[in-house]
Design a protein around this motif. Structure first.
Motif, PDB file in Angstrom:
ATOM      1  N   ALA A 143      -8.409   0.326  -0.173  1.00  0.00           N
ATOM      2  CA  ALA A 143      -8.715   0.336  -1.609  1.00  0.00           C
ATOM      3  C   ALA A 143      -8.038  -0.796  -2.373  1.00  0.00           C
ATOM      4  CB  ALA A 143      -8.339   1.679  -2.216  1.00  0.00           C
ATOM      5  N   LYS A 144      -6.768  -1.027  -2.086  1.00  0.00           N
ATOM      6  CA  LYS A 144      -6.022  -2.040  -2.844  1.00  0.00           C
ATOM      7  C   LYS A 144      -6.616  -3.430  -2.639  1.00  0.00           C
ATOM      8  CE  LYS A 144      -1.177  -3.171  -3.840  1.00  0.00           C
ATOM      9  NZ  LYS A 144       0.235  -2.847  -3.459  1.00  0.00           N
ATOM     10  N   ALA A 145      -6.895  -3.777  -1.389  1.00  0.00           N
ATOM     11  CA  ALA A 145      -7.457  -5.100  -1.089  1.00  0.00           C
ATOM     12  C   ALA A 145      -8.881  -5.228  -1.630  1.00  0.00           C
ATOM     13  CB  ALA A 145      -7.441  -5.343   0.416  1.00  0.00           C
ATOM     14  N   VAL A 146      -9.661  -4.165  -1.496  1.00  0.00           N
ATOM     15  CA  VAL A 146     -11.037  -4.195  -2.003  1.00  0.00           C
ATOM     16  C   VAL A 146     -11.035  -4.331  -3.519  1.00  0.00           C
ATOM     17  CG1 VAL A 146     -13.161  -2.852  -2.246  1.00  0.00           C
ATOM     18  CG2 VAL A 146     -11.994  -2.934  -0.042  1.00  0.00           C
ATOM     19  N   ALA A 147     -10.122  -3.626  -4.176  1.00  0.00           N
ATOM     20  CA  ALA A 147     -10.032  -3.704  -5.632  1.00  0.00           C
ATOM     21  C   ALA A 147      -9.717  -5.123  -6.103  1.00  0.00           C
ATOM     22  CB  ALA A 147      -8.974  -2.737  -6.144  1.00  0.00           C
ATOM     23  N   GLU A 148      -8.860  -5.810  -5.348  1.00  0.00           N
ATOM     24  CA  GLU A 148      -8.513  -7.184  -5.714  1.00  0.00           C
ATOM     25  C   GLU A 148      -9.710  -8.115  -5.544  1.00  0.00           C
ATOM     26  OE1 GLU A 148      -5.126  -8.169  -3.353  1.00  0.00           O
ATOM     27  OE2 GLU A 148      -3.739  -6.917  -4.528  1.00  0.00           O
ATOM     28  N   ILE A 149     -10.476  -7.896  -4.481  1.00  0.00           N
ATOM     29  CA  ILE A 149     -11.660  -8.735  -4.239  1.00  0.00           C
ATOM     30  C   ILE A 149     -12.717  -8.479  -5.302  1.00  0.00           C
ATOM     31  CG2 ILE A 149     -13.593  -9.119  -2.645  1.00  0.00           C
ATOM     32  CD1 ILE A 149     -11.592  -8.481  -0.352  1.00  0.00           C
ATOM     33  N   CYS A 150     -12.906  -7.223  -5.651  1.00  0.00           N
ATOM     34  CA  CYS A 150     -13.953  -6.852  -6.608  1.00  0.00           C
ATOM     35  C   CYS A 150     -13.493  -6.938  -8.059  1.00  0.00           C
ATOM     36  CB  CYS A 150     -14.422  -5.421  -6.332  1.00  0.00           C
ATOM     37  SG  CYS A 150     -15.112  -5.149  -4.687  1.00  0.00           S
ATOM     38  N   ASN A 151     -12.184  -7.026  -8.254  1.00  0.00           N
ATOM     39  CA  ASN A 151     -11.605  -6.961  -9.604  1.00  0.00           C
ATOM     40  C   ASN A 151     -12.034  -5.661 -10.292  1.00  0.00           C
ATOM     41  OD1 ASN A 151     -10.041  -7.827 -11.777  1.00  0.00           O
ATOM     42  ND2 ASN A 151     -11.771  -8.862 -12.758  1.00  0.00           N
ATOM     43  N   ALA A 152     -11.881  -4.565  -9.573  1.00  0.00           N
ATOM     44  CA  ALA A 152     -12.310  -3.258 -10.065  1.00  0.00           C
ATOM     45  C   ALA A 152     -11.124  -2.299 -10.119  1.00  0.00           C
ATOM     46  CB  ALA A 152     -13.391  -2.683  -9.158  1.00  0.00           C
ATOM     47  N   PRO A 153     -11.108  -1.382 -11.084  1.00  0.00           N
ATOM     48  CA  PRO A 153     -10.044  -0.384 -11.154  1.00  0.00           C
ATOM     49  C   PRO A 153     -10.192   0.687 -10.081  1.00  0.00           C
ATOM     50  CG  PRO A 153     -11.665   0.042 -12.856  1.00  0.00           C
ATOM     51  CD  PRO A 153     -12.065  -1.250 -12.202  1.00  0.00           C
ATOM     52  N   ILE A 154      -9.070   1.306  -9.726  1.00  0.00           N
ATOM     53  CA  ILE A 154      -9.038   2.397  -8.756  1.00  0.00           C
ATOM     54  C   ILE A 154      -8.762   3.698  -9.496  1.00  0.00           C
ATOM     55  CG2 ILE A 154      -7.839   3.357  -6.756  1.00  0.00           C
ATOM     56  CD1 ILE A 154      -7.137   0.484  -5.948  1.00  0.00           C
ATOM     57  N   ALA A 155      -9.535   4.723  -9.178  1.00  0.00           N
ATOM     58  CA  ALA A 155      -9.393   6.018  -9.843  1.00  0.00           C
ATOM     59  C   ALA A 155      -9.163   7.122  -8.818  1.00  0.00           C
ATOM     60  CB  ALA A 155     -10.643   6.333 -10.665  1.00  0.00           C
ATOM     61  N   ILE A 156      -8.336   8.099  -9.194  1.00  0.00           N
ATOM     62  CA  ILE A 156      -8.031   9.239  -8.338  1.00  0.00           C
ATOM     63  C   ILE A 156      -7.602  10.394  -9.240  1.00  0.00           C
ATOM     64  CG2 ILE A 156      -5.558   8.722  -8.035  1.00  0.00           C
ATOM     65  CD1 ILE A 156      -5.900   9.461  -5.049  1.00  0.00           C
ATOM     66  N   HIS A 157      -7.658  11.619  -8.734  1.00  0.00           N
ATOM     67  CA  HIS A 157      -7.156  12.745  -9.529  1.00  0.00           C
ATOM     68  C   HIS A 157      -5.651  12.616  -9.714  1.00  0.00           C
ATOM     69  CE1 HIS A 157      -6.032  16.886 -10.576  1.00  0.00           C
ATOM     70  NE2 HIS A 157      -7.263  16.993 -11.055  1.00  0.00           N
ATOM     71  N   LYS A 158      -5.174  13.041 -10.863  1.00  0.00           N
ATOM     72  CA  LYS A 158      -3.760  12.870 -11.207  1.00  0.00           C
ATOM     73  C   LYS A 158      -2.823  13.553 -10.217  1.00  0.00           C
ATOM     74  CE  LYS A 158      -3.805  16.755 -14.527  1.00  0.00           C
ATOM     75  NZ  LYS A 158      -2.882  17.646 -13.789  1.00  0.00           N
ATOM     76  N   ASP A 159      -3.269  14.639  -9.582  1.00  0.00           N
ATOM     77  CA  ASP A 159      -2.394  15.369  -8.664  1.00  0.00           C
ATOM     78  C   ASP A 159      -2.246  14.709  -7.294  1.00  0.00           C
ATOM     79  OD1 ASP A 159      -2.045  17.183 -10.676  1.00  0.00           O
ATOM     80  OD2 ASP A 159      -3.300  18.759  -9.792  1.00  0.00           O
ATOM     81  N   ASP A 160      -3.016  13.665  -7.034  1.00  0.00           N
ATOM     82  CA  ASP A 160      -2.888  12.938  -5.765  1.00  0.00           C
ATOM     83  C   ASP A 160      -2.304  11.540  -5.949  1.00  0.00           C
ATOM     84  OD1 ASP A 160      -3.667  14.857  -3.952  1.00  0.00           O
ATOM     85  OD2 ASP A 160      -5.281  13.672  -3.074  1.00  0.00           O
ATOM     86  N   ALA A 161      -2.038  11.149  -7.176  1.00  0.00           N
ATOM     87  CA  ALA A 161      -1.573   9.777  -7.422  1.00  0.00           C
ATOM     88  C   ALA A 161      -0.271   9.467  -6.697  1.00  0.00           C
ATOM     89  CB  ALA A 161      -1.421   9.544  -8.921  1.00  0.00           C
ATOM     90  N   GLN A 162       0.678  10.398  -6.747  1.00  0.00           N
ATOM     91  CA  GLN A 162       1.984  10.129  -6.147  1.00  0.00           C
ATOM     92  C   GLN A 162       1.897  10.062  -4.626  1.00  0.00           C
ATOM     93  OE1 GLN A 162       1.088  13.178  -7.149  1.00  0.00           O
ATOM     94  NE2 GLN A 162       1.316  14.209  -5.183  1.00  0.00           N
ATOM     95  N   ALA A 163       0.926  10.721  -4.032  1.00  0.00           N
ATOM     96  CA  ALA A 163       0.787  10.738  -2.573  1.00  0.00           C
ATOM     97  C   ALA A 163       0.433   9.365  -2.014  1.00  0.00           C
ATOM     98  CB  ALA A 163      -0.269  11.756  -2.163  1.00  0.00           C
ATOM     99  N   LEU A 164      -0.128   8.507  -2.844  1.00  0.00           N
ATOM    100  CA  LEU A 164      -0.488   7.160  -2.392  1.00  0.00           C
ATOM    101  C   LEU A 164       0.733   6.319  -2.045  1.00  0.00           C
ATOM    102  CD1 LEU A 164      -3.251   6.462  -5.060  1.00  0.00           C
ATOM    103  CD2 LEU A 164      -3.621   6.969  -2.630  1.00  0.00           C
ATOM    104  N   LYS A 165       1.922   6.789  -2.431  1.00  0.00           N
ATOM    105  CA  LYS A 165       3.170   6.090  -2.142  1.00  0.00           C
ATOM    106  C   LYS A 165       3.936   6.719  -0.980  1.00  0.00           C
ATOM    107  CE  LYS A 165       3.125   3.342  -5.875  1.00  0.00           C
ATOM    108  NZ  LYS A 165       3.252   1.867  -5.848  1.00  0.00           N
ATOM    109  N   SER A 166       3.403   7.790  -0.405  1.00  0.00           N
ATOM    110  CA  SER A 166       4.123   8.556   0.610  1.00  0.00           C
ATOM    111  C   SER A 166       3.429   8.476   1.966  1.00  0.00           C
ATOM    112  CB  SER A 166       4.218  10.027   0.172  1.00  0.00           C
ATOM    113  OG  SER A 166       4.628  10.851   1.242  1.00  0.00           O
ATOM    114  N   LYS A 167       4.196   8.129   3.003  1.00  0.00           N
ATOM    115  CA  LYS A 167       3.632   8.081   4.359  1.00  0.00           C
ATOM    116  C   LYS A 167       3.214   9.466   4.828  1.00  0.00           C
ATOM    117  CE  LYS A 167       5.801   5.659   7.465  1.00  0.00           C
ATOM    118  NZ  LYS A 167       6.912   5.072   8.279  1.00  0.00           N
ATOM    119  N   GLU A 168       3.958  10.485   4.414  1.00  0.00           N
ATOM    120  CA  GLU A 168       3.656  11.847   4.853  1.00  0.00           C
ATOM    121  C   GLU A 168       2.448  12.409   4.098  1.00  0.00           C
ATOM    122  OE1 GLU A 168       6.717  10.793   4.041  1.00  0.00           O
ATOM    123  OE2 GLU A 168       7.484  10.667   6.109  1.00  0.00           O
TER     124      GLU A 168
END
Length: 211
Positions: free
Chosen positions: A62-87
């Motif tokens: 998602a991060k690399a695709v967003a940079e190529i497309c210049n598009a925002p990334i959206a997710i539910h608020k309750d999963d946002a913090q999980a994007l920073k966690s390996k577990e």
């Protein structure tokens, strides 16, 4: 609504390109995904990237695709913090670092995403596979993008990962049985239009059987 289903590897989620401007779940392989997007539209035409949940197989690219497309990334608020966690992102299962995404848009249940003059996606909070899992319903075509909440033929998402809950998943699937669905676009497996309402009811039965 024009929908293109893209699968980049056996382990990655299905990706869905809607009206050549909305991308659901980029999966894990940036190069393959961009190549396949170019068969239908230019990457810069992508206006929004939606993640149905935070698991690595759905969002690693998602991060690399967003940079190529210049598009925002959206997710539910309750999963946002999980994007920073390996577990919580289960990137640890792929021997990879966490996706490390800072989402631009945080959804809540009931949010509406306009995708054309006459079409929109309703955000339905469907926790259980992850705390912030969502399904997306387009009422005019009766299309459901279910992430990993339900799969064809009564399949259900796993609940044994960090943040999973079979009880919550069952409640979420019961919510989906209240919809009238003609076509199911799951996070994995084939797209189906074969008596989808019955298939979702079977998923509900399956979830209750495991409780």
């Amino acid at each position: 609504m024009k929908i293109t289903s893209i699968t980049t590897s056996p382990y990655a989620s299905n990706s869905y390109l809607i009206n050549e401007k909305i991308l659901i779940d980029p999966g894990m392989d940036t190069d393959q995904l961009i190549q396949k997007i170019k068969e239908h539209t230019q990457p810069e035409n992508i206006e929004l990237i939606i993640l149905t949940h935070s698991h690595f197989d759905h969002c690693a690219a998602a991060k690399a695709v967003a940079e190529i497309c210049n598009a925002p990334i959206a997710i539910h608020k309750d999963d946002a913090q999980a994007l920073k966690s390996k577990e919580e992102s289960v990137s640890i299962l792929f021997s990879a670092p966490a996706p490390d995404i800072d989402p631009d848009i945080l959804y809540e249940n009931g949010d509406i995403i306009k995708i054309s003059e006459t079409e929109s996606l309703e955000v339905i909070h469907t926790p259980g596979h992850t705390p912030g899992g969502i399904s997306l319903y387009e009422p005019s075509s009766k299309s459901l993008f279910s992430g990993d909440t339900v799969f064809p033929n009564g399949g259900i998402g796993r609940t044994d990962f960090t943040g999973g809950s079979l009880d919550k998943l069952s409640v979420s699937i019961e919510k989906l049985t209240e919809l009238d669905v003609i076509t199911l676009y799951p996070g994995h497996g084939p797209v189906t239009s074969d008596d989808v309402n019955k298939q979702i009811r079977l998923s509900l039965q399956m979830s209750r059987a495991y409780r």
